[in-house]
Motif scaffolding. Structure first.
Motif, PDB file in Angstrom:
ATOM      1  N   VAL A 133       0.797  -1.177  -0.064  1.00 53.62           N
ATOM      2  CA  VAL A 133       0.104   0.101  -0.043  1.00 53.62           C
ATOM      3  C   VAL A 133       0.893   1.074  -0.065  1.00 53.62           C
ATOM      4  O   VAL A 133       1.799   1.373   0.749  1.00 53.62           O
ATOM      5  CB  VAL A 133      -0.993  -0.149   1.229  1.00 53.62           C
ATOM      6  CG1 VAL A 133      -1.508   1.582   1.360  1.00 53.62           C
ATOM      7  CG2 VAL A 133      -1.988  -1.114   1.187  1.00 53.62           C
ATOM      8  N   GLU A 134       0.667   2.226  -0.821  1.00 53.97           N
ATOM      9  CA  GLU A 134       1.545   3.383  -0.889  1.00 53.97           C
ATOM     10  C   GLU A 134       0.726   4.512   0.210  1.00 53.97           C
ATOM     11  O   GLU A 134      -0.202   4.738   0.246  1.00 53.97           O
ATOM     12  CB  GLU A 134       1.183   4.274  -2.280  1.00 53.97           C
ATOM     13  CG  GLU A 134       1.821   3.406  -3.330  1.00 53.97           C
ATOM     14  CD  GLU A 134       1.596   4.142  -4.861  1.00 53.97           C
ATOM     15  OE1 GLU A 134       0.568   4.985  -4.878  1.00 53.97           O
ATOM     16  OE2 GLU A 134       2.502   3.926  -5.888  1.00 53.97           O
ATOM     17  N   VAL A 135       1.916   4.703   1.131  1.00 55.78           N
ATOM     18  CA  VAL A 135       1.595   5.597   2.322  1.00 55.78           C
ATOM     19  C   VAL A 135       2.419   6.564   2.328  1.00 55.78           C
ATOM     20  O   VAL A 135       3.654   6.555   2.407  1.00 55.78           O
ATOM     21  CB  VAL A 135       1.977   4.712   3.585  1.00 55.78           C
ATOM     22  CG1 VAL A 135       1.399   5.415   4.661  1.00 55.78           C
ATOM     23  CG2 VAL A 135       0.867   3.315   3.468  1.00 55.78           C
ATOM     24  N   GLY A 136       1.875   7.968   2.195  1.00 57.37           N
ATOM     25  CA  GLY A 136       2.830   9.023   2.284  1.00 57.37           C
ATOM     26  C   GLY A 136       3.180   9.344   3.653  1.00 57.37           C
ATOM     27  O   GLY A 136       2.568   8.901   4.573  1.00 57.37           O
ATOM     28  N   VAL A 137       4.400   9.923   3.413  1.00 50.19           N
ATOM     29  CA  VAL A 137       4.938  10.247   4.862  1.00 50.19           C
ATOM     30  C   VAL A 137       6.145  11.203   4.552  1.00 50.19           C
ATOM     31  O   VAL A 137       6.700  11.483   3.416  1.00 50.19           O
ATOM     32  CB  VAL A 137       5.855   9.120   5.486  1.00 50.19           C
ATOM     33  CG1 VAL A 137       6.834   8.501   4.718  1.00 50.19           C
ATOM     34  CG2 VAL A 137       6.198   9.331   6.889  1.00 50.19           C
ATOM     35  N   VAL A 138       6.467  12.216   5.634  1.00 48.68           N
ATOM     36  CA  VAL A 138       7.360  13.127   5.436  1.00 48.68           C
ATOM     37  C   VAL A 138       8.751  12.572   5.481  1.00 48.68           C
ATOM     38  O   VAL A 138       9.180  11.670   6.319  1.00 48.68           O
ATOM     39  CB  VAL A 138       7.464  14.324   6.584  1.00 48.68           C
ATOM     40  CG1 VAL A 138       8.396  15.522   6.472  1.00 48.68           C
ATOM     41  CG2 VAL A 138       6.026  15.137   6.503  1.00 48.68           C
ATOM     42  N   ALA A 139       9.587  12.883   4.343  1.00 49.24           N
ATOM     43  CA  ALA A 139      10.783  12.306   4.232  1.00 49.24           C
ATOM     44  C   ALA A 139      11.722  12.295   5.465  1.00 49.24           C
ATOM     45  O   ALA A 139      12.000  13.562   5.808  1.00 49.24           O
ATOM     46  CB  ALA A 139      11.694  12.510   2.926  1.00 49.24           C
ATOM     47  N   ASN A 140      12.710  11.243   5.885  1.00 48.12           N
ATOM     48  CA  ASN A 140      13.856  11.430   6.755  1.00 48.12           C
ATOM     49  C   ASN A 140      13.350  12.070   7.933  1.00 48.12           C
ATOM     50  O   ASN A 140      14.480  12.671   8.708  1.00 48.12           O
ATOM     51  CB  ASN A 140      14.800  12.681   6.083  1.00 48.12           C
ATOM     52  CG  ASN A 140      15.310  12.185   4.635  1.00 48.12           C
ATOM     53  OD1 ASN A 140      15.566  11.090   4.362  1.00 48.12           O
ATOM     54  ND2 ASN A 140      15.227  13.180   3.800  1.00 48.12           N
ATOM     55  N   GLY A 141      12.142  11.713   8.475  1.00 42.64           N
ATOM     56  CA  GLY A 141      11.865  12.174   9.866  1.00 42.64           C
ATOM     57  C   GLY A 141      11.614  11.172  10.791  1.00 42.64           C
ATOM     58  O   GLY A 141      11.665   9.834  10.307  1.00 42.64           O
ATOM     59  N   ALA A 142      11.028  11.355  12.262  1.00 47.43           N
ATOM     60  CA  ALA A 142      10.676  10.258  12.890  1.00 47.43           C
ATOM     61  C   ALA A 142       9.779   9.404  12.405  1.00 47.43           C
ATOM     62  O   ALA A 142       9.888   8.163  12.606  1.00 47.43           O
ATOM     63  CB  ALA A 142      10.640  10.736  14.298  1.00 47.43           C
ATOM     64  N   HIS A 143       8.566   9.966  11.801  1.00 46.62           N
ATOM     65  CA  HIS A 143       7.414   9.244  11.347  1.00 46.62           C
ATOM     66  C   HIS A 143       7.779   8.220   9.968  1.00 46.62           C
ATOM     67  O   HIS A 143       7.474   7.266   9.892  1.00 46.62           O
ATOM     68  CB  HIS A 143       6.451  10.111  10.790  1.00 46.62           C
ATOM     69  CG  HIS A 143       5.867  10.849  12.201  1.00 46.62           C
ATOM     70  ND1 HIS A 143       6.044  12.214  12.377  1.00 46.62           N
ATOM     71  CD2 HIS A 143       5.053  10.396  13.045  1.00 46.62           C
ATOM     72  CE1 HIS A 143       5.385  12.448  13.553  1.00 46.62           C
ATOM     73  NE2 HIS A 143       4.749  11.501  13.931  1.00 46.62           N
ATOM     74  N   ALA A 144       8.873   8.797   9.257  1.00 46.36           N
ATOM     75  CA  ALA A 144       9.454   7.803   8.186  1.00 46.36           C
ATOM     76  C   ALA A 144      10.000   6.487   8.834  1.00 46.36           C
ATOM     77  O   ALA A 144       9.801   5.344   8.174  1.00 46.36           O
ATOM     78  CB  ALA A 144      10.159   8.551   7.378  1.00 46.36           C
ATOM     79  N   ALA A 145      10.738   6.908   9.810  1.00 49.19           N
ATOM     80  CA  ALA A 145      11.478   5.596  10.480  1.00 49.19           C
ATOM     81  C   ALA A 145      10.237   4.762  10.996  1.00 49.19           C
ATOM     82  O   ALA A 145      10.369   3.566  11.156  1.00 49.19           O
ATOM     83  CB  ALA A 145      12.538   6.295  11.396  1.00 49.19           C
ATOM     84  N   MET A 146       9.328   5.535  11.657  1.00 46.20           N
ATOM     85  CA  MET A 146       8.432   4.682  12.483  1.00 46.20           C
ATOM     86  C   MET A 146       7.396   4.033  11.449  1.00 46.20           C
ATOM     87  O   MET A 146       7.291   2.524  11.784  1.00 46.20           O
ATOM     88  CB  MET A 146       7.603   5.780  13.127  1.00 46.20           C
ATOM     89  CG  MET A 146       6.583   4.848  14.488  1.00 46.20           C
ATOM     90  SD  MET A 146       5.815   6.180  15.563  1.00 46.20           S
ATOM     91  CE  MET A 146       4.633   5.381  16.502  1.00 46.20           C
ATOM     92  N   LEU A 147       7.318   4.362  10.458  1.00 48.48           N
ATOM     93  CA  LEU A 147       6.446   3.925   9.409  1.00 48.48           C
ATOM     94  C   LEU A 147       7.125   2.492   8.901  1.00 48.48           C
ATOM     95  O   LEU A 147       6.732   1.337   8.810  1.00 48.48           O
ATOM     96  CB  LEU A 147       6.309   4.622   8.141  1.00 48.48           C
ATOM     97  CG  LEU A 147       5.451   4.083   6.910  1.00 48.48           C
ATOM     98  CD1 LEU A 147       4.084   3.582   7.368  1.00 48.48           C
ATOM     99  CD2 LEU A 147       5.444   5.200   5.638  1.00 48.48           C
ATOM    100  N   GLN A 148       8.454   2.806   8.716  1.00 52.64           N
ATOM    101  CA  GLN A 148       9.453   1.587   8.239  1.00 52.64           C
ATOM    102  C   GLN A 148       9.451   0.534   9.066  1.00 52.64           C
ATOM    103  O   GLN A 148       9.328  -0.749   8.977  1.00 52.64           O
ATOM    104  CB  GLN A 148      10.750   2.075   8.009  1.00 52.64           C
ATOM    105  CG  GLN A 148      11.705   0.682   7.518  1.00 52.64           C
ATOM    106  CD  GLN A 148      11.442  -0.071   6.178  1.00 52.64           C
ATOM    107  OE1 GLN A 148      11.104   0.565   5.437  1.00 52.64           O
ATOM    108  NE2 GLN A 148      11.747  -1.279   6.317  1.00 52.64           N
ATOM    109  N   LYS A 175      -2.565   6.237  -0.998  1.00 47.43           N
ATOM    110  CA  LYS A 175      -3.700   5.496  -0.290  1.00 47.43           C
ATOM    111  C   LYS A 175      -3.952   5.775   1.075  1.00 47.43           C
ATOM    112  O   LYS A 175      -4.986   5.780   1.711  1.00 47.43           O
ATOM    113  CB  LYS A 175      -3.514   3.951  -0.482  1.00 47.43           C
ATOM    114  CG  LYS A 175      -3.709   3.468  -1.940  1.00 47.43           C
ATOM    115  CD  LYS A 175      -4.861   3.589  -2.518  1.00 47.43           C
ATOM    116  CE  LYS A 175      -4.942   3.074  -3.967  1.00 47.43           C
ATOM    117  NZ  LYS A 175      -6.208   3.068  -4.391  1.00 47.43           N
ATOM    118  N   ALA A 176      -3.004   6.322   1.600  1.00 43.34           N
ATOM    119  CA  ALA A 176      -2.865   6.451   3.292  1.00 43.34           C
ATOM    120  C   ALA A 176      -1.691   7.659   3.654  1.00 43.34           C
ATOM    121  O   ALA A 176      -0.768   7.750   2.799  1.00 43.34           O
ATOM    122  CB  ALA A 176      -2.720   5.392   4.040  1.00 43.34           C
ATOM    123  N   LEU A 177      -1.772   8.186   4.507  1.00 41.78           N
ATOM    124  CA  LEU A 177      -0.766   9.193   5.173  1.00 41.78           C
ATOM    125  C   LEU A 177      -0.431   8.754   6.444  1.00 41.78           C
ATOM    126  O   LEU A 177      -1.321   8.523   7.393  1.00 41.78           O
ATOM    127  CB  LEU A 177      -1.511  10.547   4.963  1.00 41.78           C
ATOM    128  CG  LEU A 177      -0.446  11.708   5.618  1.00 41.78           C
ATOM    129  CD1 LEU A 177       0.743  11.659   5.235  1.00 41.78           C
ATOM    130  CD2 LEU A 177      -0.937  13.001   5.408  1.00 41.78           C
TER     131      LEU A 177
END
Length: 255
Positions: A133-148, A175-177
């Motif tokens: 699923v394509e999930v948008g996230v702000v690059a290179n931040g805590a939420h990107a690391a958390m999503l991974q 599809k999601a953020l």
């Protein structure tokens, strides 16, 4: 509306004696709505400000309580130098700050949330970890690391800002953020979102990625004041006052 409680109700702090104090000075800032800001009349307002006032009422020390605004960058130094007795403005609970200050228990933790278009069919895939699923996230931040870490099967789509990620979700380009639940809660109710989207699943909490949350800092040599605040916050939580504050400042729950 769901209102969380992060304060440990199993812990019973003895009723404090503040009779020897002649003044309790809270320091805050004005640049982080809805937690602390200046209202339309130029008066201090926000979740932190109202919580400080509720603490003073609970401790029966309203007559000696003061709340003063300073630039955020000056708050730690002002507390250390004795220009205030407590900072209630989101001073980070880090190892360095724990060596400099005493903190109350956290009374608020930042959640990460998934936002999806209304009517999304991702409820089932969410249980499977959002595979492909394509999930948008702000690059290179805590939420990107958390999503991974939380959703390794998802296909992260990085954006340079939260605003661009939000617009991509509204326009259907992802599809999601995945992002900060507080910021997303206000975006969902804004004109920019135009009623497009809603939360799905969560909240997702992590000390590792998002820190320990919000607490009140006092000088290291004054842990008794932190204990007094913990006593007051515990009573405020039990009496429903914290839920009332969250409902007041978060029209769409971040949780």
């Amino acid at each position: 509306m769901q209102t969380p409680n992060f304060h440990d109700q199993a812990q019973r702090t003895p009723e404090p004696d503040l009779s020897a104090r002649t003044r309790i000075r809270f320091l805050t800032s004005v640049d982080y709505p809805p937690f602390n800001f200046l209202d339309g009349r130029g008066q201090l307002a926000g979740f932190h400000v109202d919580l400080a006032r509720a603490i003073c009422e609970e401790l029966n020390v309203t007559a000696i309580c003061q709340i003063e605004a300073r630039p955020f960058a000056d708050l730690a130094g002002a507390l250390e130098s004795g220009e205030g007795d407590a900072v209630i403005a989101g001073l980070a609970i880090t190892a360095d700050n724990r060596a400099r200050f005493a903190f109350t228990q956290p009374f608020f933790r930042y959640p990460a949330r998934l936002a999806v278009p209304k009517g999304s069919d991702l409820g089932g895939p969410l249980a499977l970890g959002l595979p492909d699923v394509e999930v948008g996230v702000v690059a290179n931040g805590a939420h990107a690391a958390m999503l991974q870490s939380f959703f390794p099967k998802a296909r992260a789509v990085p954006f340079e800002s939260a605003e661009k990620a939000q617009e991509a979700l509204r326009a259907g380009r992802v599809k999601a953020l995945f992002g900060d639940g507080v910021a997303l809660s206000f975006w969902l109710g804004s004109e920019a979102a135009a009623g497009c989207c809603e939360f799905l699943g969560g909240p997702y909490l992590s000390d590792r990625f998002l820190g320990e949350g919000l607490a009140i800092a006092v000088r290291a040599d004054d842990p008794q004041l932190a204990a007094a605040f913990d006593y007051a916050i515990g009573r405020i939580v039990r009496e429903g006052g914290l839920s009332e504050l969250l409902l007041r400042y978060f029209p769409i729950s971040a949780f």
